[in-house]
Design an enzyme around this catalytic site. Structure first.
Site, PDB file in Angstrom:
ATOM      1  N   SER A  77      40.076  10.013  -5.836  1.00 25.61           N
ATOM      2  CA  SER A  77      40.978   9.359  -6.794  1.00 25.61           C
ATOM      3  C   SER A  77      41.216  10.312  -7.961  1.00 25.61           C
ATOM      4  O   SER A  77      40.325  11.118  -8.292  1.00 25.61           O
ATOM      5  CB  SER A  77      40.348   8.075  -7.325  1.00 25.61           C
ATOM      6  OG  SER A  77      41.088   7.573  -8.423  1.00 25.61           O
TER       7      SER A  77
ATOM      8  N   TYR B 179      33.188   3.971 -11.233  1.00 26.07           N
ATOM      9  CA  TYR B 179      34.085   4.248 -10.095  1.00 26.07           C
ATOM     10  C   TYR B 179      34.573   5.702 -10.160  1.00 26.07           C
ATOM     11  O   TYR B 179      34.589   6.412  -9.147  1.00 26.07           O
ATOM     12  CB  TYR B 179      35.262   3.278 -10.134  1.00 26.07           C
ATOM     13  CG  TYR B 179      36.404   3.603  -9.189  1.00 26.07           C
ATOM     14  CD1 TYR B 179      36.323   3.301  -7.830  1.00 26.07           C
ATOM     15  CD2 TYR B 179      37.564   4.213  -9.665  1.00 26.07           C
ATOM     16  CE1 TYR B 179      37.381   3.610  -6.975  1.00 26.07           C
ATOM     17  CE2 TYR B 179      38.623   4.516  -8.817  1.00 26.07           C
ATOM     18  CZ  TYR B 179      38.526   4.212  -7.470  1.00 26.07           C
ATOM     19  OH  TYR B 179      39.564   4.516  -6.627  1.00 26.07           O
TER      20      TYR B 179
HETATM   21  P1  NAP Z   1      42.448  -2.114  -0.923  1.00 25.79           P
HETATM   22  O1  NAP Z   1      43.904  -2.423  -0.785  1.00 25.79           O
HETATM   23  O2  NAP Z   1      41.583  -2.977  -1.779  1.00 25.79           O
HETATM   24  O3  NAP Z   1      41.837  -2.025   0.552  1.00 25.79           O
HETATM   25  C1  NAP Z   1      40.492  -1.691   0.696  1.00 25.79           C
HETATM   26  C2  NAP Z   1      40.153  -1.512   2.162  1.00 25.79           C
HETATM   27  O4  NAP Z   1      38.792  -1.096   2.238  1.00 25.79           O
HETATM   28  C3  NAP Z   1      40.261  -2.808   2.950  1.00 25.79           C
HETATM   29  O5  NAP Z   1      40.669  -2.490   4.265  1.00 25.79           O
HETATM   30  C4  NAP Z   1      38.828  -3.331   2.923  1.00 25.79           C
HETATM   31  O6  NAP Z   1      38.479  -4.151   4.039  1.00 25.79           O
HETATM   32  C5  NAP Z   1      38.057  -2.041   3.007  1.00 25.79           C
HETATM   33  N1  NAP Z   1      36.697  -2.128   2.498  1.00 25.79           N
HETATM   34  C6  NAP Z   1      36.269  -2.369   1.235  1.00 25.79           C
HETATM   35  N2  NAP Z   1      34.927  -2.366   1.191  1.00 25.79           N
HETATM   36  C7  NAP Z   1      34.502  -2.103   2.461  1.00 25.79           C
HETATM   37  C8  NAP Z   1      33.235  -1.965   3.068  1.00 25.79           C
HETATM   38  N3  NAP Z   1      32.102  -2.120   2.375  1.00 25.79           N
HETATM   39  N4  NAP Z   1      33.199  -1.697   4.386  1.00 25.79           N
HETATM   40  C9  NAP Z   1      34.329  -1.561   5.126  1.00 25.79           C
HETATM   41  N5  NAP Z   1      35.554  -1.684   4.608  1.00 25.79           N
HETATM   42  C10 NAP Z   1      35.640  -1.952   3.294  1.00 25.79           C
HETATM   43  O7  NAP Z   1      42.221  -0.624  -1.471  1.00 25.79           O
HETATM   44  P2  NAP Z   1      43.183   0.671  -1.500  1.00 25.79           P
HETATM   45  O8  NAP Z   1      43.890   0.675  -2.787  1.00 25.79           O
HETATM   46  O9  NAP Z   1      43.944   0.765  -0.236  1.00 25.79           O
HETATM   47  O10 NAP Z   1      42.070   1.809  -1.579  1.00 25.79           O
HETATM   48  C11 NAP Z   1      41.724   2.630  -0.480  1.00 25.79           C
HETATM   49  C12 NAP Z   1      41.001   3.852  -1.013  1.00 25.79           C
HETATM   50  O11 NAP Z   1      41.879   4.540  -1.907  1.00 25.79           O
HETATM   51  C13 NAP Z   1      39.732   3.552  -1.814  1.00 25.79           C
HETATM   52  O12 NAP Z   1      38.753   4.516  -1.540  1.00 25.79           O
HETATM   53  C14 NAP Z   1      40.207   3.638  -3.261  1.00 25.79           C
HETATM   54  O13 NAP Z   1      39.149   3.953  -4.135  1.00 25.79           O
HETATM   55  C15 NAP Z   1      41.213   4.774  -3.141  1.00 25.79           C
HETATM   56  N6  NAP Z   1      42.190   4.830  -4.231  1.00 25.79           N
HETATM   57  C16 NAP Z   1      43.054   3.800  -4.461  1.00 25.79           C
HETATM   58  C17 NAP Z   1      43.957   3.875  -5.509  1.00 25.79           C
HETATM   59  C18 NAP Z   1      44.939   2.781  -5.841  1.00 25.79           C
HETATM   60  O14 NAP Z   1      45.548   2.800  -6.936  1.00 25.79           O
HETATM   61  N7  NAP Z   1      45.161   1.811  -4.951  1.00 25.79           N
HETATM   62  C19 NAP Z   1      43.977   5.024  -6.323  1.00 25.79           C
HETATM   63  C20 NAP Z   1      43.072   6.055  -6.048  1.00 25.79           C
HETATM   64  C21 NAP Z   1      42.186   5.940  -4.995  1.00 25.79           C
HETATM   65  P3  NAP Z   1      38.826  -5.749   4.081  1.00 25.79           P
HETATM   66  O15 NAP Z   1      40.325  -5.808   4.229  1.00 25.79           O
HETATM   67  O16 NAP Z   1      38.123  -6.250   5.287  1.00 25.79           O
HETATM   68  O17 NAP Z   1      38.375  -6.320   2.794  1.00 25.79           O
END
Ligand code: NAP
Length: 249
Positions: free
Chosen positions: A144, A158
């Site tokens: 991130s 985080y």
């Molecule tokens: P999201 O929409 O909240 O989706 C999270 C995903 O991770 C879901 O598929 C969830 O599964 C899964 N998950 C969470 N905890 C888990 C665990 N303990 N075991 C297995 N699966 C798990 O998040 P996102 O925004 O797509 O984020 C994805 C990645 O990108 C993360 O690493 C986040 O830190 C990074 N990121 C995101 C952003 C942003 O602005 N969105 C920015 C920078 C980095 P379920 O559906 O079953 O709950």
């Protein structure tokens, strides 16, 4: 020639789901890990199959070693030896200044984002080393921009967890060269459920997007495009890189 086989942790929603579907469209068979959103994972599998890929949904908590090893074994069983892994599952925990944060929020975030992600990377290394004849093997970790901005006032724990992902990426890329490439993508603010569900701040995107030089949040597909590039042979000399996709942030 056999198709590449990709496992995406946290593939049911958000960035992970976009990666799964885009990978299927580009010729990968796809294992879609999820924690609890079984229906969303089934929809991602259906979209992958509609694109002509083999796909399977695999439940497992990526903070737990026994679940991680089980998911890797099940992916191989269903689709054949893995050639690519995206280490994407991650959470923030409820946003607050550090002085007001509960230890449980910090600990849960570190369990998933650091200990879990390192164990996923270890299993990925084992699986890809064991698949020694396959060309193009690669791992992409999801970091991130928070790792270098710091997450002040929201979630410095985080940000620290994503700093660990950057270090993991650098070290593991050296361990696994020359046969296996290891890179990271560092997304900026991206429109997914993470802000409402994980951070508890659904208004966050609207508040921060105007402050980004590009003046908007990324789509999950824009992050997935970069991940697919790093997975692909188009990035054949790219390893140990942390590719920022932050709209200038
Ligand atoms: P999201 O929409 O909240 O989706 C999270 C995903 O991770 C879901 O598929 C969830 O599964 C899964 N998950 C969470 N905890 C888990 C665990 N303990 N075991 C297995 N699966 C798990 O998040 P996102 O925004 O797509 O984020 C994805 C990645 O990108 C993360 O690493 C986040 O830190 C990074 N990121 C995101 C952003 C942003 O602005 N969105 C920015 C920078 C980095 P379920 O559906 O079953 O709950």
């Amino acid at each position: 020639m056999s198709r590449p086989v990709l496992l995406v942790t946290g593939g049911s929603r958000g960035i992970g789901a976009a990666i799964c579907v885009m990978a299927a469209q580009r010729g990968y068979d796809v294992a879609v890990n999820y924690q609890s959103a079984a229906k969303a994972a089934a929809e991602v599998v259906a979209a992958c199959e509609a694109a002509g890929a083999k796909a399977v949904a695999l439940q497992g908590d990526m903070a737990r070693e026994e679940d991680i090893t089980r998911v890797f074994e099940a992916a191989k069983e269903a689709l054949g030896p893995l050639t690519h892994v995206v280490n994407n599952a991650g959470i923030t925990g409820r946003a607050s200044p550090l002085a007001q944060a509960d230890a449980a929020v910090i600990r849960t975030c570190i369990d998933v984002n650091v200990t879990g992600a390192i164990l996923v990377a270890r299993e990925a290394a084992r699986a890809l080393i064991a698949n020694g004849t396959a060309r193009g093997r690669a791992i992409v970790n999801v970091s991130s921009v928070a790792a270098t901005i710091g997450g002040a006032g929201e979630y410095v724990w985080y940000a620290a967890s994503k700093g660990a992902i950057d270090s993991l990426t650098l070290g593991l890329s050296k361990e696994l060269a020359p046969g296996i490439r290891v890179n990271a993508v560092a997304p900026g603010i991206t429109e997914t459920d993470i802000h409402g569900v994980s951070t508890g701040d659904a208004a966050r995107v609207g508040r921060i997007a105007p402050l980004v030089p590009m003046q908007r949040a990324a789509t999950a597909e824009e992050i997935a495009e970069t991940v697919l590039f790093l997975l692909s042979d188009a990035a054949s000399y790219v390893t140990g890189s942390i590719l920022r996709v932050g709209g200038g942030r």
